[in-house]
Design a protein around this motif. Structure first.
Motif, PDB file in Angstrom:
ATOM      1  N   CYS A   1       3.043   1.504 -15.827  1.00  0.00           N
ATOM      2  CA  CYS A   1       4.467   1.414 -16.130  1.00  0.00           C
ATOM      3  C   CYS A   1       5.167   0.358 -15.297  1.00  0.00           C
ATOM      4  O   CYS A   1       6.375   0.223 -15.382  1.00  0.00           O
ATOM      5  N   GLY A   2       4.436  -0.399 -14.488  1.00  0.00           N
ATOM      6  CA  GLY A   2       5.030  -1.579 -13.900  1.00  0.00           C
ATOM      7  C   GLY A   2       5.234  -2.642 -14.975  1.00  0.00           C
ATOM      8  O   GLY A   2       5.984  -3.576 -14.794  1.00  0.00           O
ATOM      9  N   ARG A   3       4.551  -2.489 -16.102  1.00  0.00           N
ATOM     10  CA  ARG A   3       4.709  -3.414 -17.227  1.00  0.00           C
ATOM     11  C   ARG A   3       5.090  -2.597 -18.445  1.00  0.00           C
ATOM     12  O   ARG A   3       4.402  -1.649 -18.805  1.00  0.00           O
ATOM     13  N   ARG A   4       6.209  -2.956 -19.088  1.00  0.00           N
ATOM     14  CA  ARG A   4       6.726  -2.184 -20.209  1.00  0.00           C
ATOM     15  C   ARG A   4       7.035  -3.098 -21.388  1.00  0.00           C
ATOM     16  O   ARG A   4       7.246  -4.302 -21.227  1.00  0.00           O
ATOM     17  N   THR A   5       7.087  -2.496 -22.562  1.00  0.00           N
ATOM     18  CA  THR A   5       7.533  -3.228 -23.744  1.00  0.00           C
ATOM     19  C   THR A   5       9.034  -3.469 -23.637  1.00  0.00           C
ATOM     20  O   THR A   5       9.718  -2.850 -22.816  1.00  0.00           O
ATOM     21  N   LEU A   6       9.550  -4.361 -24.470  1.00  0.00           N
ATOM     22  CA  LEU A   6      10.980  -4.645 -24.428  1.00  0.00           C
ATOM     23  C   LEU A   6      11.808  -3.426 -24.802  1.00  0.00           C
ATOM     24  O   LEU A   6      12.977  -3.317 -24.427  1.00  0.00           O
TER      25      LEU A   6
ATOM     26  N   GLY B   1       3.969   8.277   3.675  1.00  0.00           N
ATOM     27  CA  GLY B   1       2.622   8.805   3.557  1.00  0.00           C
ATOM     28  C   GLY B   1       2.264   9.230   2.148  1.00  0.00           C
ATOM     29  O   GLY B   1       2.166  10.425   1.868  1.00  0.00           O
ATOM     30  N   ILE B   2       2.055   8.252   1.235  1.00  0.00           N
ATOM     31  CA  ILE B   2       1.647   8.562  -0.132  1.00  0.00           C
ATOM     32  C   ILE B   2       0.441   7.707  -0.505  1.00  0.00           C
ATOM     33  O   ILE B   2       0.112   6.728   0.178  1.00  0.00           O
ATOM     34  N   VAL B   3      -0.215   8.087  -1.613  1.00  0.00           N
ATOM     35  CA  VAL B   3      -1.353   7.339  -2.148  1.00  0.00           C
ATOM     36  C   VAL B   3      -0.995   6.886  -3.554  1.00  0.00           C
ATOM     37  O   VAL B   3      -0.426   7.660  -4.334  1.00  0.00           O
ATOM     38  N   VAL B   4      -1.320   5.631  -3.883  1.00  0.00           N
ATOM     39  CA  VAL B   4      -1.107   5.106  -5.230  1.00  0.00           C
ATOM     40  C   VAL B   4      -2.417   4.546  -5.768  1.00  0.00           C
ATOM     41  O   VAL B   4      -3.344   4.272  -4.998  1.00  0.00           O
ATOM     42  N   SER B   5      -2.474   4.372  -7.098  1.00  0.00           N
ATOM     43  CA  SER B   5      -3.686   3.853  -7.729  1.00  0.00           C
ATOM     44  C   SER B   5      -3.535   2.441  -8.265  1.00  0.00           C
ATOM     45  O   SER B   5      -4.535   1.815  -8.605  1.00  0.00           O
ATOM     46  N   THR B   6      -2.304   1.960  -8.389  1.00  0.00           N
ATOM     47  CA  THR B   6      -2.087   0.606  -8.909  1.00  0.00           C
ATOM     48  C   THR B   6      -1.066  -0.113  -8.032  1.00  0.00           C
ATOM     49  O   THR B   6      -0.244   0.516  -7.360  1.00  0.00           O
ATOM     50  N   LEU B   7      -1.116  -1.437  -8.083  1.00  0.00           N
ATOM     51  CA  LEU B   7      -0.127  -2.219  -7.346  1.00  0.00           C
ATOM     52  C   LEU B   7       1.256  -2.073  -7.972  1.00  0.00           C
ATOM     53  O   LEU B   7       2.265  -2.176  -7.266  1.00  0.00           O
ATOM     54  N   ALA B   8       1.305  -1.817  -9.279  1.00  0.00           N
ATOM     55  CA  ALA B   8       2.596  -1.562  -9.915  1.00  0.00           C
ATOM     56  C   ALA B   8       3.239  -0.319  -9.318  1.00  0.00           C
ATOM     57  O   ALA B   8       4.442  -0.285  -9.056  1.00  0.00           O
ATOM     58  N   GLU B   9       2.440   0.722  -9.117  1.00  0.00           N
ATOM     59  CA  GLU B   9       2.959   1.932  -8.467  1.00  0.00           C
ATOM     60  C   GLU B   9       3.426   1.622  -7.049  1.00  0.00           C
ATOM     61  O   GLU B   9       4.483   2.097  -6.609  1.00  0.00           O
TER      62      GLU B   9
ATOM     63  N   ALA C   1       2.017  -9.528  -0.076  1.00  0.00           N
ATOM     64  CA  ALA C   1       3.467  -9.369  -0.167  1.00  0.00           C
ATOM     65  C   ALA C   1       3.881  -7.950   0.201  1.00  0.00           C
ATOM     66  O   ALA C   1       4.878  -7.745   0.908  1.00  0.00           O
ATOM     67  N   LEU C   2       3.116  -6.960  -0.248  1.00  0.00           N
ATOM     68  CA  LEU C   2       3.429  -5.569   0.092  1.00  0.00           C
ATOM     69  C   LEU C   2       3.195  -5.304   1.577  1.00  0.00           C
ATOM     70  O   LEU C   2       3.961  -4.582   2.224  1.00  0.00           O
ATOM     71  N   ALA C   3       2.135  -5.886   2.133  1.00  0.00           N
ATOM     72  CA  ALA C   3       1.840  -5.681   3.552  1.00  0.00           C
ATOM     73  C   ALA C   3       2.944  -6.258   4.434  1.00  0.00           C
ATOM     74  O   ALA C   3       3.248  -5.715   5.503  1.00  0.00           O
ATOM     75  N   GLN C   4       3.549  -7.360   4.002  1.00  0.00           N
ATOM     76  CA  GLN C   4       4.639  -7.954   4.779  1.00  0.00           C
ATOM     77  C   GLN C   4       5.957  -7.220   4.563  1.00  0.00           C
ATOM     78  O   GLN C   4       6.806  -7.180   5.451  1.00  0.00           O
ATOM     79  N   ARG C   5       6.103  -6.622   3.403  1.00  0.00           N
ATOM     80  CA  ARG C   5       7.352  -5.936   3.073  1.00  0.00           C
ATOM     81  C   ARG C   5       7.451  -4.566   3.747  1.00  0.00           C
ATOM     82  O   ARG C   5       8.535  -4.152   4.176  1.00  0.00           O
ATOM     83  N   LEU C   6       6.315  -3.858   3.829  1.00  0.00           N
ATOM     84  CA  LEU C   6       6.310  -2.487   4.318  1.00  0.00           C
ATOM     85  C   LEU C   6       5.879  -2.415   5.777  1.00  0.00           C
ATOM     86  O   LEU C   6       5.182  -3.298   6.284  1.00  0.00           O
TER      87      LEU C   6
END
Length: 649
Positions: free
Chosen positions: A382-387, A92-100, A128-133
Motif C-alpha cells: 500500500c505504499g503504491r496505490r492506484t489513482l 520498537g516495531i517490525v515491518v516487512s516492506t520498505l513502503a511500510e 534514507a530511512l537510517a538517516q531519518r530515524l
C-alpha cells in the motif's frame, strides 16, 4: 458489539490507513458511527475492544517473562493498530516492506526493524530511512549483503544496525545456526568495520509453527527455536563476539510461550492483534478473540447449482486455507449450514454444507460476515496505490511488473527461465537479470530464484566437460615455434584426461549421494515410520528410458524411473484419497501466491516439484513424508512402483 470499519468499497481488504500524499476517494471518517448495513461491501471490519484486549494480553505475557515486545505490523498496517500494539510508545516495531517502513516513520514511529533480507537494489532507500530515524535496523544472512553495506557507509554519527537472520527450522531466509558460516558471518558483522556496522543481535522466525496441529506441537517448536538461538548466542559470546539481543517469534509461539523464552531479550509476533480462523485451529486464541470480519452482500441466487453468489472474492479476502480447513478460505459467522465453496477475483460462491439451500433466508442484498482463515494481505504494497486509492496488486514470485499500476492495476509478466527472476511478491519490482557465474553454478536461475554461484573454494567439475580445443600450428610456423606448440598440445591432453577422471569420480559421488537419499538396504528401507512405506532402492536406481525423464540430473526424483515420475504427476493432478498437488505444495511450504502460479501452467505438479527441488532439505524421503502427511500413501508407494513397496500396516 462495537465495530470499526476499515478499507471500505472497491478493493476492501486493503490497509485501512491511506498515505497522506494519496488522494482519498472517500474519507474513512465518513463511516464512523454508521450502521454496518450502510457500508459498501466487501468491507473489512475490526472490533476495537477485542483488538485492545488482545494487545493487553500479549503485553502481559511478555512482561511476565521479562521480554520486550516488538510487534510485527504487517498484518494490519495501520498507525492506530501499531500504537495499540506498542502501548502508545510508538517505538520498537517490525515491518516487512520498505513502503511500510516509510509509512510508519512518517506517522511518528521509530526503532523500526525491516525484517527482510537486504534487497541490494534498494540500498539507497534503506540509507534514507537510517538517516531519518534514530534506529532503522536491517536483517542480514550473507557476506554479500554485508559487503553492500560496507560500500555504502552512512554519514558520521550513524552506523548500520544489523541483526543476523537465523533459520532454526522454518526453511525460508536465514543461515542455520549450526553452520560454521553463521559464526563467521556474525564475527564479520561485529568486527570488520565496527565504526560502520553494528551487530544488534540474532533474529529467528518460528513460521513452522503454522504447520502444527495443536498447542503442544507449537510449544515444541518454540522450545527448539529458543534453544538453537540461545546456544548460538552462547557460542558467539564464548568466541568474544558481542551479541546483545536475541529475538524469536510468531503469533502461535507467543500466544502460548514456553518458560525457556524468558532467556531471550524480545519476541516479535504480529497476527495476534486481530487473530483469524487459522489461529483458532492452532489453539492460539478462542473464537471470540478474533477481531476481524469481512462483510459481503448476497448478489445472486442460483437454485440449479444450489449456490448463493456474494460480492467478496479473493481480492478482498485471501486464498489461504483453501485446502487447509473444513471451512476453506473463510467461515460464515452465524451460519454453520453455509460454506464458501469458490472464489474468483471479485466473486464468492456459497453452498450448503448439506442438503438444499433455503434461498428465502438469504435475500438479495443481505449481509454475511466472513471470518477469514488468514487475515487478508491486500495491503502489503500500500505504499503504491492506484489513482482511485486502491492497493496495487503485487506480482507473485516468478513474475515481475511489466506495467506499474496507475489508472489500472498492476500488470505482471512471467520471468524467463535462466534469464530473469523475481524472488519477491511486489507491485513495483520487474523481473531482474540472473546473476552470471564465473564457474558452473551450484543451482541454476529459475523464474522465482536467482542463480547460486559455486564458491571458488568449492569448485565442482562440469558433469559434461567439453573436450579441450586443440590449436594446430599454422603451416608457415618455423621449427623453433613447433616445440612450444607441441608442449601446449601435450598440456591440453593432460588437462583433458584429468577432467575426464574428475568427471567419472563426480558421477560416482552423485550416485552414492543419491543412494544415501533413498537408502541402500538390499531389501528396501523404510522412508517414513508413520506411513509404513518401504522403497526398493535397487528399483529406484533403474536406468532412465531415453527422452522420458522430466527431471534433470541432481533432482531428487531423477533416480526414479520416468514412468513412475509420470504416474506421480497423474495421481496428484487427477485426485484420489487425501490431498492433491495443491495440498502437497502447502505441505512443502509454498504459499498461496506460489501455488496459484504453479496452477497457471499445464503441468502444475512438475512445476511444483521443480521449484521444491531447489529448496533446502529437498530429498526423496522428505517428499514421501509430505505425501504421507496429506494422506497420499498411494502416491508415495507409486514412487517405488508395483511390487516394490510393502506396508507395515
Amino acid at each position: 458489539m462495537a465495530w470499526c470499519g476499515a478499507g471500505f468499497g472497491v478493493g476492501a481488504g486493503q490497509a485501512p490507513s491511506f498515505p497522506r500524499s494519496v488522494p482519498r476517494p472517500r474519507s474513512t471518517s465518513t463511516w464512523l458511527g454508521a450502521p454496518l448495513q450502510q457500508l459498501p461491501t466487501p468491507a473489512l471490519t475490526l472490533d476495537q475492544a477485542t483488538m485492545r484486549r488482545n494487545a493487553e494480553r500479549m503485553r502481559e505475557r511478555c512482561q511476565a517473562l521479562g521480554l520486550r515486545l516488538r510487534p510485527h505490523v504487517k498484518t494490519h498496517k495501520t498507525l492506530e493498530g501499531a500504537e495499540l500494539a506498542t502501548g502508545g510508545t510508538r517505538r520498537g516495531i517490525v515491518v516487512s516492506t520498505l513502503a511500510e517502513a516509510r509509512f510508519f516513520a512518517a506517522g511518528g514511529f521509530d526503532d523500526i526493524l525491516y525484517a527482510y533480507p537486504l534487497p541490494g537494489g534498494r540500498l539507497e532507500e534503506c540509507a534514507a530511512l537510517a538517516q531519518r530515524l534514530e534506529a532503522f535496523q536491517l536483517l542480514l544472512d550473507s557476506r554479500q549483503a554485508l559487503a553492500l553495506l560496507r560500500r555504502r557507509p552512512l554519514p558520521p554519527g550513524k552506523r548500520w544496525l544489523v541483526w543476523l537472520k537465523l533459520d532454526c527450522g522454518n526453511g525460508r531466509a536465514g543461515v542455520r545456526p549450526t553452520d560454521p558460516s553463521a559464526m563467521a558471518l556474525a564475527r564479520a558483522i561485529a568486527e570488520e568495520a565496527p565504526e560502520e556496522v553494528t551487530l544488534v543481535g540474532v533474529y529467528a522466525h518460528c513460521g513452522n509453527t503454522y504447520g502444527c496441529r495443536d498447542v503442544q506441537a507449537v510449544q515444541a517448536i518454540a522450545r527448539a527455536t529458543t534453544s538453537a538461538v540461545l546456544d548460538f548466542v552462547t557460542a558467539l559470546r564464548q568466541a568474544g563476539v558481542p551479541c546483545p539481543q536475541a529475538s524469536i517469534g510468531s503469533t502461535p509461539s507467543c500466544s502460548h510461550p514456553v518458560p525457556e523464552m524468558a532467556q531471550l531479550t524480545e519476541v516479535h509476533p504480529g497476527n495476534y492483534l486481530l487473530y483469524d480462523l487459522q489461529q483458532t485451529l492452532l489453539g492460539s486464541c478462542l473464537p471470540e478473540e478474533v477481531a476481524i470480519r469481512v462483510l459481503t452482500r448476497v448478489i445472486g441466487h442460483y437454485p440449479h447449482r444450489n449456490q448463493l453468489l456474494v460480492d467478496c472474492g479473493w481480492a478482498a479476502l485471501s486464498l489461504h486455507g483453501r485446502d487447509q480447513s473444513p471451512a476453506g478460505c473463510a467461515a460464515i459467522e452465524g451460519h454453520p449450514e453455509l460454506r464458501l465453496v469458490g472464489l474468483t477475483q471479485e466473486h464468492g460462491q456459497v453452498g450448503a454444507v448439506d442438503g438444499q439451500l433455503d434461498f428465502g433466508r438469504y435475500p438479495l442484498g443481505s449481509i454475511l460476515a466472513l471470518i477469514p482463515f488468514h487475515v487478508p494481505g491486500r495491503g502489503e504494497e500500500c505504499g503504491r496505490r492506484t489513482l482511485a486509492g486502491g492497493c496495487c496488486t503485487p506480482c507473485p514470485p516468478g513474475f515481475g511488473v511489466s506495467e506499474p499500476c496507475g489508472h489500472a492495476d498492476t500488470r505482471c509478466q512471467p520471468c524467463a527461465h535462466n534469464r530473469t527472476f523475481s524472488a519477491v511478491s511486489s507491485a513495483e519490482e520487474p523481473c531482474l537479470p540472473c546473476t552470471p557465474c564465473p564457474l558452473p553454478p551450484a543451482r541454476p536461475c529459475t523464474p522465482a530464484r536467482d542463480t547460486l554461484c559455486t564458491h571458488e573454494e568449492l569448485v565442482t567439475v562440469d558433469p559434461s566437460p567439453a573436450p579441450p580445443e586443440l590449436v594446430l600450428p599454422p603451416p608457415e610456423a618455423s621449427g623453433e615455434d613447433i616445440i612450444p606448440v607441441y608442449c601446449s598440445l601435450l598440456a591440453a591432453v593432460v588437462v583433458g584426461l584429468l577432467a575426464y577422471v574428475a568427471f567419472k569420480w563426480q558421477k560416482q559421488q552423485l550416485a552414492k549421494a543419491r543412494a544415501g537419499d533413498v537408502g541402500t538396504c538390499p531389501e528396501g528401507e523404510k522412508l517414513h515410520s508413520d506411513s509404513g512405506v518401504f522403497l526398493d532402492t535397487h528399483s529406484l536406481q533403474e536406468p532412465h528410458q531415453p527422452g522420458k525423464a522430466p527431471y534433470p540430473e541432481g533432482h531428487p526424483l531423477s533416480a526414479v524411473p520416468p514412468q513412475r515420475q509420470e504416474e506421480l504427476e497423474r495421481l496428484l493432478e487427477s485426485g484420489g484419497p487425501g490431498g492433491d498437488w495443491r495440498s502437497l505444495a502447502a505441505r512443502l511450504g509454498f504459499g498461496p501466491e506460489a501455488i496459484g502460479t504453479f496452477g497457471r501452467g499445464r503441468a502444475p505438479t512438475r512445476t511444483l516439484l521443480s521449484a521444491w527441488a531447489s529448496t533446502e532439505g529437498a530429498t526423496l524421503e522428505s517428499l514421501c513424508q509430505a505425501l504421507g502427511a496429506i494422506g497420499r500413501q498411494d502416491a508415495a508407494r507409486g514412487l517405488a512402483g508395483p511390487g516394490d513397496a510393502t506396508s507395515a500396516v
